[in-house]
Scaffold this motif. Structure first.
Motif, PDB file in Angstrom:
ATOM      1  N   ASN A  99       0.957  -0.991   0.147  1.00 54.32           N
ATOM      2  CA  ASN A  99       0.379  -0.099  -0.105  1.00 54.32           C
ATOM      3  C   ASN A  99       1.283   1.312   0.058  1.00 54.32           C
TER       4      ASN A  99
ATOM      5  N   PHE B 106       3.302  -1.529  -7.943  1.00 51.30           N
ATOM      6  CA  PHE B 106       2.577  -0.940  -8.834  1.00 51.30           C
ATOM      7  C   PHE B 106       4.768  -0.303  -9.742  1.00 51.30           C
TER       8      PHE B 106
ATOM      9  N   LEU C 288      -8.303  -6.095  -3.893  1.00 47.47           N
ATOM     10  CA  LEU C 288      -8.134  -4.573  -4.488  1.00 47.47           C
ATOM     11  C   LEU C 288      -7.504  -4.088  -4.572  1.00 47.47           C
ATOM     12  N   PRO C 289      -6.302  -4.164  -4.407  1.00 52.58           N
ATOM     13  CA  PRO C 289      -4.554  -3.439  -4.365  1.00 52.58           C
ATOM     14  C   PRO C 289      -4.430  -3.928  -5.439  1.00 52.58           C
ATOM     15  N   SER C 290      -4.589  -5.648  -5.239  1.00 56.07           N
ATOM     16  CA  SER C 290      -4.254  -5.984  -7.016  1.00 56.07           C
ATOM     17  C   SER C 290      -4.201  -5.519  -8.505  1.00 56.07           C
ATOM     18  N   ILE C 291      -6.293  -5.723  -8.080  1.00 59.36           N
ATOM     19  CA  ILE C 291      -6.661  -5.215  -8.831  1.00 59.36           C
ATOM     20  C   ILE C 291      -6.884  -3.435  -9.365  1.00 59.36           C
ATOM     21  N   ARG C 292      -6.678  -2.753  -8.377  1.00 58.60           N
ATOM     22  CA  ARG C 292      -6.475  -0.932  -8.999  1.00 58.60           C
ATOM     23  C   ARG C 292      -4.751  -1.026  -9.742  1.00 58.60           C
ATOM     24  N   ILE C 293      -3.657  -2.052  -9.193  1.00 62.64           N
ATOM     25  CA  ILE C 293      -2.466  -2.255  -9.940  1.00 62.64           C
ATOM     26  C   ILE C 293      -2.523  -2.998 -10.988  1.00 62.64           C
TER      27      ILE C 293
ATOM     28  N   GLU D 281      -5.254  -2.802 -13.474  1.00 60.78           N
ATOM     29  CA  GLU D 281      -6.026  -1.499 -13.729  1.00 60.78           C
ATOM     30  C   GLU D 281      -5.524  -0.338 -13.875  1.00 60.78           C
ATOM     31  N   LYS D 282      -4.591   0.534 -13.756  1.00 58.22           N
ATOM     32  CA  LYS D 282      -3.644   1.237 -13.497  1.00 58.22           C
ATOM     33  C   LYS D 282      -2.813   0.810 -14.626  1.00 58.22           C
TER      34      LYS D 282
END
Length: 165
Positions: free
Chosen positions: A105, A110, A138-143, A145-146
Motif C-alpha cells: 500500500n 505498481f 483490491l490492491p492487486s486489482i488497482r495495480i 487497472e493502472k
C-alpha cells in the motif's frame, strides 16, 4: 540485466540466488549485500523455485522468469515478480507479483510491475500479458487497472486480466 525505478531495483533470479533462498537466506545477504526479511520468500514462491531455477538456467528464457524487488534506499528484498517463461506460440506470457506486508500500500507493487511490463513490451514476439488475482484483492486489482489491463474472466474467487501489446 537489472531494472531501476525511482525507488526500486529489479534483479532477475539466478540459480545461485534460488539455491540460497531455499537453503540459506543469509547467503543472499552476502551475495547481493541486501537485507532479507524474515517473511520472505512466501511458501507459494518457495514452491515455484524449481520452475524459477529451470528458467534461470536456460539462456533462451533469460529475464522471462522471476525477479527480486529490492527497495533501493533500505537495501531490502521487498518482494518478487516475473513471468512464467518467454512468450508462447501465441505471444502470451503470464505475470505474477507479490510485496511483503510491511511494504504494501505504498505504490511499490505498481512501480515494480510497471517497470517489468515496460521492459517486456520492448521484447520481440510478445503480444499479450496475462495475470490473475483473487477477486477480493483490491490492491492487486488497482495495480492491474493502472497498467491498462482488462478483466476478461471472473469467478467468485479469481479474476483473469489481459493486456495486449
Amino acid at each position: 540485466m537489472r531494472l531501476q525505478t525511482k525507488r526500486l531495483e529489479l534483479i532477475p533470479y539466478s540459480p545461485e540466488i534460488i539455491e540460497a533462498a531455499i537453503n540459506d537466506k543469509s547467503r543472499i545477504e552476502s551475495l547481493l549485500n541486501l537485507k532479507v526479511p524474515e517473511d520472505w520468500p512466501w511458501e507459494e514462491v518457495l514452491d515455484a523455485f524449481p520452475v524459477f531455477a529451470e528458467l534461470a538456467s536456460d539462456p533462451t528464457q533469460q529475464n522471462w522468469g522471476a525477479w527480486l524487488i529490492i527497495h533501493s534506499l533500505d537495501k531490502t528484498i521487498i518482494g518478487d515478480l516475473g513471468f512464467g517463461g518467454k512468450p508462447d506460440e501465441q505471444g502470451k506470457v503470464e505475470m505474477g507479483y507479490n510485496i511483503i506486508p510491511n511494504y504494501r500500500n505504498q505504490g511499490y507493487g505498481f512501480e515494480a510491475v510497471q517497470a517489468l511490463v515496460n521492459w517486456a513490451i520492448t521484447q520481440p514476439n510478445l503480444k499479450k500479458i496475462v495475470a490473475t488475482c483473487p477477486a477480493d484483492n483490491l490492491p492487486s486489482i488497482r495495480i492491474l487497472e493502472k497498467l491498462g489491463m482488462h478483466c476478461v474472466e471472473k469467478t467468485p474467487a479469481l479474476l483473469t486480466w489481459e493486456k495486449g501489446v
